[in-house]
Design an enzyme around this catalytic site. Structure first.
Site, mmCIF file in Angstrom:
data_model
loop_
_atom_site.group_PDB
_atom_site.id
_atom_site.type_symbol
_atom_site.label_atom_id
_atom_site.label_comp_id
_atom_site.label_asym_id
_atom_site.label_seq_id
_atom_site.Cartn_x
_atom_site.Cartn_y
_atom_site.Cartn_z
ATOM 1 C CE1 TYR A 257 -3.292 2.847 0.670
ATOM 2 C CE2 TYR A 257 -2.078 3.429 2.724
ATOM 3 C CZ TYR A 257 -3.023 3.755 1.938
ATOM 4 O OH TYR A 257 -3.555 4.886 2.248
HETATM 5 O O1 LIG Z 1 -2.316 6.851 7.579
HETATM 6 C C1 LIG Z 1 -2.161 6.128 7.007
HETATM 7 O O2 LIG Z 1 -1.576 6.364 5.793
HETATM 8 C C2 LIG Z 1 -2.748 4.862 6.849
HETATM 9 O O3 LIG Z 1 -3.913 4.814 7.951
HETATM 10 C C3 LIG Z 1 -4.337 3.956 8.119
HETATM 11 O O4 LIG Z 1 -3.738 2.548 8.519
HETATM 12 P P1 LIG Z 1 -3.254 2.313 10.015
HETATM 13 O O5 LIG Z 1 -2.476 3.495 10.565
HETATM 14 O O6 LIG Z 1 -2.647 1.246 9.862
HETATM 15 O O7 LIG Z 1 -4.886 2.249 10.640
HETATM 16 P P2 LIG Z 1 -5.539 1.049 11.152
HETATM 17 O O8 LIG Z 1 -5.496 -0.051 10.456
HETATM 18 O O9 LIG Z 1 -6.670 1.636 11.738
HETATM 19 O O10 LIG Z 1 -4.548 0.911 12.650
HETATM 20 C C4 LIG Z 1 -4.389 1.544 13.695
HETATM 21 C C5 LIG Z 1 -3.527 1.090 14.667
HETATM 22 O O11 LIG Z 1 -4.103 0.005 15.216
HETATM 23 C C6 LIG Z 1 -3.170 -1.039 15.092
HETATM 24 N N1 LIG Z 1 -4.008 -2.431 14.913
HETATM 25 C C7 LIG Z 1 -4.533 -2.728 13.934
HETATM 26 C C8 LIG Z 1 -5.343 -3.997 13.661
HETATM 27 C C9 LIG Z 1 -5.433 -4.637 14.914
HETATM 28 O O12 LIG Z 1 -6.084 -5.842 14.868
HETATM 29 N N2 LIG Z 1 -4.818 -4.283 15.837
HETATM 30 C C10 LIG Z 1 -3.873 -3.184 16.103
HETATM 31 O O13 LIG Z 1 -3.510 -2.950 17.220
HETATM 32 C C11 LIG Z 1 -2.260 -0.670 13.983
HETATM 33 O O14 LIG Z 1 -0.821 -1.234 14.073
HETATM 34 C C12 LIG Z 1 -2.211 0.639 14.130
HETATM 35 O O15 LIG Z 1 -1.330 1.150 14.793
HETATM 36 C C13 LIG Z 1 -5.432 3.415 6.935
HETATM 37 O O16 LIG Z 1 -6.136 2.345 7.304
HETATM 38 C C14 LIG Z 1 -4.682 3.375 5.716
HETATM 39 O O17 LIG Z 1 -5.465 3.086 4.638
HETATM 40 C C15 LIG Z 1 -3.821 4.494 5.529
HETATM 41 O O18 LIG Z 1 -4.556 5.627 5.258
#
Ligand SMILES: O=C(O)[C@H]1O[C@H](OP(=O)(O)OP(=O)(O)OC[C@H]2O[C@@H](n3ccc(=O)[nH]c3=O)[C@H](O)[C@@H]2O)[C@H](O)[C@@H](O)[C@H]1O
Length: 454
Positions: A257
């Site tokens: 991504y």
């Molecule tokens: O800023 C971005 O560019 C991206 O932001 C978002 O990605 P992320 O920051 O990864 O958000 P998100 O999945 O909500 O996980 C949030 C937290 O929960 C943690 N996480 C996640 C899943 C889980 O089961 N457990 C967990 O601890 C995980 O490790 C993380 O620390 C958008 O989805 C992406 O499309 C893109 O726009």
């Protein structure tokens, strides 16, 4: 020879001459008549051939046009706008939706308008009197009924969403033929960091091929629009400098991504350089809020907590807390609108660059990272329910341990200043969530009580 015999002979000769004269006239008449028939028949055949040729003609020099003709018909068929009456009604909706209602208002094509950020931005732009035409393929990456509900919201604001794919060049060209868009807010993308391991091709198709297709259409449009588009905080990947600044390295993406978003930034550079397109990339930092994306942690944690299901909370490999610079949707909308308002015009025309054009990249974050554990305890307070927490080491799925935005560049150029902290933003999200999904009033009551302590 006797005189009577001479007279007879001369009579016979005269008669024969007369008969031959009559035969000549007759044969000329027949000839004339048959050549007329022949002429008419030839004319008819020529006409038929001409018509057949005209209907089937594709210029050899433009095989793309020939191919696109078929695609055009197909896409118009698929969108149900091929018959002339429905086509003109469709065009009317397209025109009305993209026409500004204020003087000097923008005319914006918003891709991904049925998405989370797209729907919020479309409404904000429409409310201040800009023309907004939505574009979305309503794919089923997550619950499409949520996308349809957002579409209904937009319809109430007279924003029409054209249903189509970014890779449908003829449809996009048609839209630019109808409307001289001043701006494109390009938010359509395959989102999600972890899903890239399941369906890598969808990222290539939307975030790379789709982006290139859109830029191809935009560069050929007259006037060329200015383009503001969604990049991502994930481009910082394994960068260890904090807070993340636009100057930092972005050549170590941790997920496909992130790699496609980084590729998008490089592709933007190319189209700016060759064609004079004005391009602004916005690196969004984990955007959350009402009408959000069900694939994001804050959203599916809420659902799991309410259903008494356990949630995985990631910790880094060295057992540290994972943290995100969670950014509230209203702040992101302000950033998008600020970027649109300060975007300079593209300089090209007829697909040719006429001078240097603007090329920008900005962080849009909250400047205040919060550990995921803290996010969960805020949700527990708001929902009045304890989460079943399952602490695990972050799987190697493309996640990064930490994000933190430096937004001074966006502040300098368009006054971007986030104002919503995570507790306030999550309260608004939960309020929307329980309303949207019709959760029991008991939870709502506990929720409003929890609001005070959150
Ligand atoms: O800023 C971005 O560019 C991206 O932001 C978002 O990605 P992320 O920051 O990864 O958000 P998100 O999945 O909500 O996980 C949030 C937290 O929960 C943690 N996480 C996640 C899943 C889980 O089961 N457990 C967990 O601890 C995980 O490790 C993380 O620390 C958008 O989805 C992406 O499309 C893109 O726009």
């Amino acid at each position: 020879m006797p005189p009577s015999a001479t007279a007879d002979t001369s009579k016979t000769v005269k008669l024969e001459r007369y008969n031959s004269y009559l035969r000549k006239i007759h044969s000329t008449k027949v000839l004339n008549a048959s050549s007329k028939v022949l002429f008419r028949a030839t004319l008819l055949v020529a006409l038929v051939l001409l018509l057949l040729f005209a209907f089937n003609y594709h210029p050899l020099s433009d095989s793309r046009a020939a191919a696109s003709h078929h695609l055009h018909r197909r896409s118009f068929l698929s969108t149900g706008i091929f018959s002339s009456s429905s086509s003109s009604a469709w065009e009317k909706r397209v025109r009305q939706s993209s026409t500004a209602k204020r003087q000097h208002g923008l005319s914006v094509l918003v891709t991904g308008a049925a998405g989370f950020v797209g729907s919020h931005c479309s409404i904000a732009l429409r409310k201040r009197g800009d023309g907004v035409l939505g574009f979305d393929n309503f794919n089923d990456y997550y619950d499409t009924s949520l996308k349809r509900a957002r579409q209904n919201l937009l319809e109430k604001q007279q924003v029409f969403i054209v249903e189509g794919d970014l890779n449908d060049g003829p449809l996009l060209r048609k839209l630019f033929d109808i409307v001289p868009f001043t701006h494109v807010l390009h938010l359509a993308a395959q989102a999600g960091v972890r899903y890239a391991m399941k369906n890598p091709q969808s990222y290539i198709s939307s975030n790379i091929a789709g982006l290139v297709n859109l830029l191809e259409v935009a560069k050929a449009a007259n006037p060329q629009p200015a383009i503001v588009w969604a990049s991502s905080s994930s481009v910082y990947g394994l960068n260890t400098e904090n807070p993340f600044s636009e100057e930092h390295r972005t050549d170590q993406p941790a997920s496909l991504y992130a790699a496609t978003k980084k590729a998008g930034e490089e592709i933007a550079h190319t189209y700016n350089h060759i064609y004079g397109l004005s391009l602004t990339g916005l690196r969004f930092f984990t955007v959350y809020g009402p009408w959000g994306r069900p694939d994001m942690a804050y959203f599916f944690f809420t659902k799991a907590i309410l259903h008494g299901k356990s949630i995985d909370i990631y910790r880094t490999q060295d057992n540290q807390e994972v943290a995100r610079d969670f950014t509230y949707i209203d702040d992101i909308v302000k950033g998008c609108v600020g970027a649109l308002d300060t975007a300079e015009k593209s300089t090209g025309s007829g697909g040719k660059k006429r001078g240097p054009a603007q090329l920008r990249v900005y962080n849009l974050g909250n400047t205040s990272p919060v550990p995921v554990g803290r996010l969960v305890s805020i949700l527990e307070g708001l929902l009045g329910t304890k989460a079943k927490k399952h602490l695990i080491k972050m799987p190697r799925n493309g996640d990064v341990p930490y994000t933190h935005a430096n937004v001074s560049l966006a502040y300098r150029d368009f006054g971007y200043k986030p104002t919503t902290d995570l507790a306030t933003g999550l309260r608004k999200f939960v309020k929307w969530y329980v309303g949207y999904y019709g959760i029991q009033p008991r939870v709502k009551k506990e929720n409003s009580h929890a609001d005070d302590s959150a």
